[in-house]
Design a protein around this motif. Structure first.
Motif, PDB file in Angstrom:
ATOM      1  N   PHE A 350       1.116  -1.238   0.164  1.00 15.51           N
ATOM      2  CA  PHE A 350       0.389   0.245   0.083  1.00 15.51           C
ATOM      3  C   PHE A 350       1.205   1.352  -0.049  1.00 15.51           C
ATOM      4  O   PHE A 350       2.081   1.572   0.914  1.00 15.51           O
ATOM      5  CB  PHE A 350      -1.047  -0.244   1.066  1.00 15.51           C
ATOM      6  CG  PHE A 350      -2.359  -1.338   1.343  1.00 15.51           C
ATOM      7  CD1 PHE A 350      -3.019  -0.399   0.688  1.00 15.51           C
ATOM      8  CD2 PHE A 350      -2.054  -2.205   1.905  1.00 15.51           C
ATOM      9  CE1 PHE A 350      -3.831  -1.494   0.374  1.00 15.51           C
ATOM     10  CE2 PHE A 350      -2.789  -3.038   2.309  1.00 15.51           C
ATOM     11  CZ  PHE A 350      -3.692  -3.084   1.520  1.00 15.51           C
ATOM     12  N   TRP A 351       0.424   2.586  -0.732  1.00 14.10           N
ATOM     13  CA  TRP A 351       0.778   3.585  -0.500  1.00 14.10           C
ATOM     14  C   TRP A 351      -0.190   4.216  -0.071  1.00 14.10           C
ATOM     15  O   TRP A 351      -1.463   4.349  -0.943  1.00 14.10           O
ATOM     16  CB  TRP A 351       1.395   4.476  -1.805  1.00 14.10           C
ATOM     17  CG  TRP A 351       1.802   5.500  -1.247  1.00 14.10           C
ATOM     18  CD1 TRP A 351       1.144   7.076  -1.738  1.00 14.10           C
ATOM     19  CD2 TRP A 351       2.866   6.062  -0.607  1.00 14.10           C
ATOM     20  NE1 TRP A 351       1.385   8.085  -1.138  1.00 14.10           N
ATOM     21  CE2 TRP A 351       2.844   7.084  -0.865  1.00 14.10           C
ATOM     22  CE3 TRP A 351       4.497   5.610  -0.493  1.00 14.10           C
ATOM     23  CZ2 TRP A 351       3.871   7.973  -0.318  1.00 14.10           C
ATOM     24  CZ3 TRP A 351       5.433   5.922   0.141  1.00 14.10           C
ATOM     25  CH2 TRP A 351       5.203   7.975   0.178  1.00 14.10           C
ATOM     26  N   ALA A 352       0.021   4.878   0.906  1.00 16.41           N
ATOM     27  CA  ALA A 352       0.867   5.043   2.528  1.00 16.41           C
ATOM     28  C   ALA A 352      -0.067   4.578   3.412  1.00 16.41           C
ATOM     29  O   ALA A 352      -0.704   4.525   3.374  1.00 16.41           O
ATOM     30  CB  ALA A 352       1.367   6.042   2.363  1.00 16.41           C
ATOM     31  N   VAL A 353       0.570   4.009   4.055  1.00 20.05           N
ATOM     32  CA  VAL A 353      -0.193   3.464   5.817  1.00 20.05           C
ATOM     33  C   VAL A 353      -1.121   4.150   6.050  1.00 20.05           C
ATOM     34  O   VAL A 353      -1.914   3.750   6.931  1.00 20.05           O
ATOM     35  CB  VAL A 353       1.229   2.323   6.276  1.00 20.05           C
ATOM     36  CG1 VAL A 353       2.288   3.231   7.491  1.00 20.05           C
ATOM     37  CG2 VAL A 353       0.183   1.521   7.268  1.00 20.05           C
ATOM     38  N   ALA A 354      -0.098   5.410   6.508  1.00 23.36           N
ATOM     39  CA  ALA A 354      -1.174   6.249   7.605  1.00 23.36           C
ATOM     40  C   ALA A 354      -2.958   6.749   6.409  1.00 23.36           C
ATOM     41  O   ALA A 354      -3.336   6.962   7.508  1.00 23.36           O
ATOM     42  CB  ALA A 354      -0.026   7.490   8.088  1.00 23.36           C
ATOM     43  N   GLY A 355      -3.009   5.955   5.778  1.00 26.20           N
ATOM     44  CA  GLY A 355      -4.189   7.083   4.442  1.00 26.20           C
ATOM     45  C   GLY A 355      -5.611   5.696   5.457  1.00 26.20           C
ATOM     46  O   GLY A 355      -6.497   6.014   4.546  1.00 26.20           O
TER      47      GLY A 355
END
Length: 372
Positions: A350-355
């Motif tokens: 995934f780009w990006a985990v914080a999303g």
């Protein structure tokens, strides 16, 4: 349909297990990139590591002249925090470059044996000092055939040095991965050029295929599925891109499917015409027409948006007034990963985990991936 999917997954299991027997390091990858600029609001300790096998620190950039990594005190603290927090639960790599960096620095670095060796030696030193398990090259993108030739040489020399360091220190070899274009060749823009698949097969542990950013703010004339699995009207799709890598001879056990934890937005010309490909007049909500999945969930709830799953592209979109958002939801992610497994790929990232929002997408991905 269910029986066909089950059979495909069984075939994938057998094929991947054969790879594992030949190479004990060949296991399923459940990866995610961690953007360093999210540290203040989303520290590494926020990551649910049970959902992943590999986390990439994004990004480090080598010096523009020496091509070594100059790590300042603040970055040093971030790197130690990152690996000390995560490495007992997942493998950690640092990613070099990124979409915002541009290609020129890497083109110069890869152009001579001296600059390549300087970069390689420094990358190994950083990995060992900060206790990373490896590194990921995100060169976006080699611009011409000469760049691609030098890309291959860089990978050859990198692997040689990694093996040499491993033998000298009696430590496991560091992982070498790369983030690459959705297609093996560049047919949409610039000089036609192709990735050096033989060198990739030989030297990289795997490659992260960026199966997203097909549509976005650079074309505001119509809405689009920015990470479409299928597109009957063009070759800009995940299925097409993947087919080019496979036809070029890329080992399936080294291919990782990229998934976005963000969406692209448009402003509709007519709110009553709102399907994929609907006329648009500009970008919609978000930073330059981009929203994370977390923000999309909030937007949809606050605006009572209509949410639609599009089976033709295997994507989702939501509409509220003239605001249109194309993204991946749990349904599209599950279907994409079933497809990835039917194609015997190695895993996903995934780009990006914080999303993510409450780990909904990441949990769906792990549950959809039948190989540990």
């Amino acid at each position: 349909m269910a029986n066909i999917m089950l059979c495909s997954c069984i075939v994938f299991f057998v094929a991947l297990c054969s790879d594992v027997m030949a190479n004990p390091h060949c296991k399923g990858v459940k990866g995610a990139y961690y953007p360093s600029w999210a540290f203040s609001t989303f520290p590494p300790s926020s990551i649910d590591t049970s959902l992943f096998t590999h986390i990439y620190y994004a990004f480090l950039v080598p010096n523009n002249t020496t091509f070594k990594f100059d790590i300042d005190d603040e970055t040093s603290k971030l790197l130690f925090n990152f690996t000390s927090t995560l490495r007992s639960s997942v493998k950690t790599l640092f990613s070099v470059g990124g979409g915002g960096e541009g290609p020129a620095r890497f083109s110069r670095m890869a152009s001579t044996s001296v600059s390549r060796l300087s970069f390689i030696k420094s990358s190994i030193e950083v990995a060992r000092k900060y206790r990373f398990d490896g590194f990921d090259l995100d060169w976006e993108f080699p611009q011409n055939k000469k760049d691609m030739e030098n890309f291959a040489i860089l990978l050859d020399e990198w692997r040689v040095e990694v093996k040499k360091e491993s033998l000298a220190t009696k430590r496991p070899q560091l992982l070498i991965t790369a983030a690459v274009y959705f297609s093996v060749d560049f047919f949409l823009w610039g000089e036609f050029r192709s990735y050096p698949v033989p060198s990739i097969n030989k030297n990289l542990d795997w490659i992260n295929l960026m199966f997203y950013d097909y549509r976005g703010s650079w074309d505001t004339s119509a809405t689009g599925a920015q990470a479409a699995l299928f597109d009957t009207k063009s070759n800009v799709s995940t299925s097409y891109g993947l087919s080019t890598w496979i036809k070029a001879g890329a080992l399936r056990s080294k291919l990782i499917m990229g998934l976005p934890l963000y969406g692209r937005t448009w402003k509709l010309k007519d709110p009553n015409v709102d399907g994929i490909g609907a006329p648009a007049v500009g970008v919609g909500p978000g930073d330059e027409g981009t929203l994370t999945y977390r923000e999309i969930e909030k937007f949809n709830e606050e605006n009572n948006a209509k949410v639609v799953y599009d089976s033709a592209t295997v994507s989702a979109y939501s509409v509220a007034g003239t605001s249109w958002i194309g993204f991946d939801d749990t349904n599209s992610v599950a279907m994409k990963l079933h497809y990835a497994q039917s194609q015997r790929l190695r895993g996903y990232f995934f780009w990006a985990v914080a999303g993510d929002k409450d780990w909904k997408i990441s949990t769906t991905a792990k549950q959809s991936w039948i190989i540990s």
